[in-house]
Design an enzyme around this catalytic site. Structure first.
Site, PDB file in Angstrom:
ATOM      1  N   GLU A   1       0.853  -1.196   0.000  1.00  0.00           N
ATOM      2  CA  GLU A   1       0.000   0.000   0.000  1.00  0.00           C
ATOM      3  C   GLU A   1       0.885   1.240   0.000  1.00  0.00           C
ATOM      4  O   GLU A   1       1.866   1.273   0.746  1.00  0.00           O
ATOM      5  CB  GLU A   1      -0.892  -0.018   1.240  1.00  0.00           C
ATOM      6  CG  GLU A   1      -1.874  -1.190   1.202  1.00  0.00           C
ATOM      7  CD  GLU A   1      -2.809  -1.245   2.402  1.00  0.00           C
ATOM      8  OE1 GLU A   1      -2.815  -0.291   3.197  1.00  0.00           O
ATOM      9  OE2 GLU A   1      -3.529  -2.235   2.536  1.00  0.00           O
TER      10      GLU A   1
ATOM     11  N   HIS B   1      -7.986   1.454   1.933  1.00  0.00           N
ATOM     12  CA  HIS B   1      -7.729   1.148   3.353  1.00  0.00           C
ATOM     13  C   HIS B   1      -8.399   2.184   4.273  1.00  0.00           C
ATOM     14  O   HIS B   1      -7.739   2.846   5.062  1.00  0.00           O
ATOM     15  CB  HIS B   1      -6.222   1.071   3.640  1.00  0.00           C
ATOM     16  CG  HIS B   1      -5.922   0.255   4.864  1.00  0.00           C
ATOM     17  ND1 HIS B   1      -4.801  -0.513   5.012  1.00  0.00           N
ATOM     18  CD2 HIS B   1      -6.614   0.087   6.024  1.00  0.00           C
ATOM     19  CE1 HIS B   1      -4.809  -1.110   6.189  1.00  0.00           C
ATOM     20  NE2 HIS B   1      -5.910  -0.755   6.825  1.00  0.00           N
TER      21      HIS B   1
END
Ligand code: NAD
Length: 529
Positions: free
Chosen positions: A259, A277
């Protein structure tokens, strides 16, 4: 008045709670030297994840009594150093539950009605009403992998949507699951029966790639997958292949292997819904984190018991000599049971025998809980927070004592009641070292530590050699071997202690050997107090 130092931004509500009871200084962006210098004037320190609360910082805090982490993980705090100095560490592990659960339900509904895809279509000036034929979640089966804090909240909400809910979680008891209206099943049954699978496990060694090609292929044809847990639990390429082959109907994910997820194979796929997220990103969750940590700090400063304490001294030093080895035994037996028995458990029974029955067995019970929970948790499980987490999972432990301990000074027996059998493990302390002397009904004798291989097999000539050859070829060194059997050429168990970690590939090779019924790799770490 107590003085509190806050080194990272927390929600104003949390700050206000602290300010109502103490003198609070917010000093953001302190470097290590400045923090070392500042900390000596404060009774409490509040951080998020960026401030490194090292042993040096803790030692410099001459007045420090409590450290609060506004969030869950305490990796940035040297908890050992704090415990040694009697400083309590508190955190806020429950504040995100509802936020993440609501996102998972949102993703589920998005998949069922293609809300994201139809939105994109309208935005592109199209009017494709017949393309977006959906399905109703009512009456469908939702499989929750992990029924901890977030999984339980998802279950509650899915019941409101009139879904049938299955769950797989090796720790959660059948009673607890029944309370929240969930049917506990094995992971295999969950995958076969669920129309939608939603993942709520921590990312730990045993859950890394839990959803690999093999597991995904066990899912019902046309089923959907929701992942709002952690990247690394789903094999993204395997998921893509299952979507491409139409084995799965769609997937939604809030989390990624890396990420931000640049070049991720799932992004842009027409059957995948992606969010960045944002599971915990609600105003309420941020506020709750601030107030939970503030309440923990104030409870500790006033001598009370914080709800989410991570540490605290729990055995008086004078009792440690006798109890210490039994505590280590309890921790390792708990971790061993959890790794060997991967199915749902009804209850655990602890029996304290011989000299152990005459000691204060409470710390040993906590140690067993710590071992059981550590094997399935990413959080730091300590004797302090283990009872709370066990209560949340409905984990039931019954205890009894027995004056006799056969030929040993003391014995700790753990009986694990699963859905259809009772499995028994027995440990003793010999020369101050914990030993497992009975595992699953087989007499063995080994020190529970490090990397272990357990095989359940038919006793046949050459069996030990075949397993040894596979390990040798994989360059895994065997440091000890213990075999127990019911009768010659009948059921047998072998425990190998290893110098190296066993890879899943080698474990699969061993499982594929004729006459091997089951094989498990067990990793027993050294526990912190
Ligand atoms: P938790 O510790 O309360 O619950 C996790 C549950 O998973 C436990 O009951 C445990 O027994 C179970 N478990 C462990 N290994 C398992 C396995 N192999 N199979 C089935 N169950 C297993 O954790 P939680 O607070 O409910 O968090 C769940 C997940 O959500 C974690 O991965 C956490 O990091 C993640 N999370 C995501 C976001 C987000 O923004 N998307 C935010 C917060 C938390």
């Amino acid at each position: 008045m107590d003085r509190i130092l806050v080194t990272e931004k927390i929600a104003p509500e949390g700050l206000a709670t602290l300010q109502a009871a103490a003198e609070v200084d917010v000093k953001l962006d302190l470097d290590t030297a400045a923090l070392n210098n500042a900390i000596r004037d404060y009774d409490a320190l509040v951080v998020r994840s960026a401030t490194k609360v090292t042993a040096d910082v803790i030692a410099a805090g001459e007045r420090l009594r409590v450290i609060g982490r506004a969030g869950t993980g305490v990796d940035n705090i040297d908890v050992e150093a704090a415990t040694r100095l009697g400083i309590i560490v508190v955190n806020a592990p429950a504040s995100n539950n509802v936020a993440v659960a609501e996102l998972a339900i949102g993703l589920l509904l998005d998949l069922s009605r293609q809300i994201t895809q139809s939105h994109q279509s309208v935005q592109a000036n199209k009017w494709e009403r017949s393309k977006f034929m959906g399905w109703e979640v009512r009456g469908k089966t939702l499989g929750l992998v992990g029924l901890g804090r977030i999984g339980s909240e998802v279950a509650r909400r899915a019941r409101g949507l009139e879904m049938h809910i299955l769950a797989y979680d090796p720790v959660v008891s059948f009673d607890r699951a029944a309370q929240i209206g969930v049917e506990i099943v094995t992971i295999e049954e969950l995958l076969v029966r669920s129309d939608v699978v939603s993942i709520h496990v921590p990312l730990i060694d045993s859950t890394r790639n839990l959803f690999d090609a093999a597991r995904i292929s066990q899912m019902k044809r046309g089923a959907y997958l929701v992942n709002a847990s952690r990247g690394g639990i789903v094999d993204e390429s395997a998921l893509l292949a299952a979507l491409e082959s139409n084995h799965l109907g769609g997937a939604a994910t809030d989390v990624y292997n890396t990420e931000p997820p640049s070049g991720n194979v799932l992004i842009g796929h027409p059957k995948v819904i992606t969010t960045p997220h944002i599971g915990a990103s609600t105003a309420e969750a941020q506020m709750q984190t601030g107030t939970d940590v503030a309440e923990g700090i104030l409870a500790a400063l006033s001598g009370g018991t914080p709800r989410y304490a991570v540490n605290a001294p729990f055995v008086a030093p004078e009792a440690w000599n006798v109890l210490g080895p039994y505590i280590r035994l309890g921790q390792q037996m708990g971790a061993l049971c959890m790794q060997l028995i991967q199915g749902p458990v009804r209850s655990y029974e602890l029996e304290y025998c011989g000299e152990l029955a005459e000691l204060d067995t409470h710390p040993v019970r906590l140690a067993v809980l710590q071992g059981l929970l550590t094997a399935t948790s990413v959080e730091r499980i300590t004797p302090v927070n283990a009872p709370l987490i066990a209560r949340e999972r409905g984990l039931r432990i019954n205890e009894r004592t027995c004056p006799e301990a056969e030929d040993y000074a003391g014995l700790l027996i753990i009986r694990v009641n699963t859905a259809d059998e009772q499995r028994v493990f027995c440990g003793a302390v010999l020369r101050d070292e914990p030993h497992i002397i009975q595992a699953d009904g087989y007499w063995v004798d080994f020190i529970p530590s490090g990397e272990l291989l357990f095989t359940y097999h038919r006793d046949r000539p050459g069996m030990i050699g075949r397993v040894g050859a596979i390990l040798g070829a994989a360059d895994v060194n065997i440091s000890g071997m213990y075999v127990g059997r019911l009768a010659p050429r009948e059921q047998a168990m072998m425990v190998l202690t290893l110098d190296e970690t066993l890879s899943p590939v080698v474990l699969d090779q061993i499982r594929a050997e004729p006459d091997i019924e089951k094989a498990y790799a067990v990793s027993l770490i050294k526990f912190n107090q």
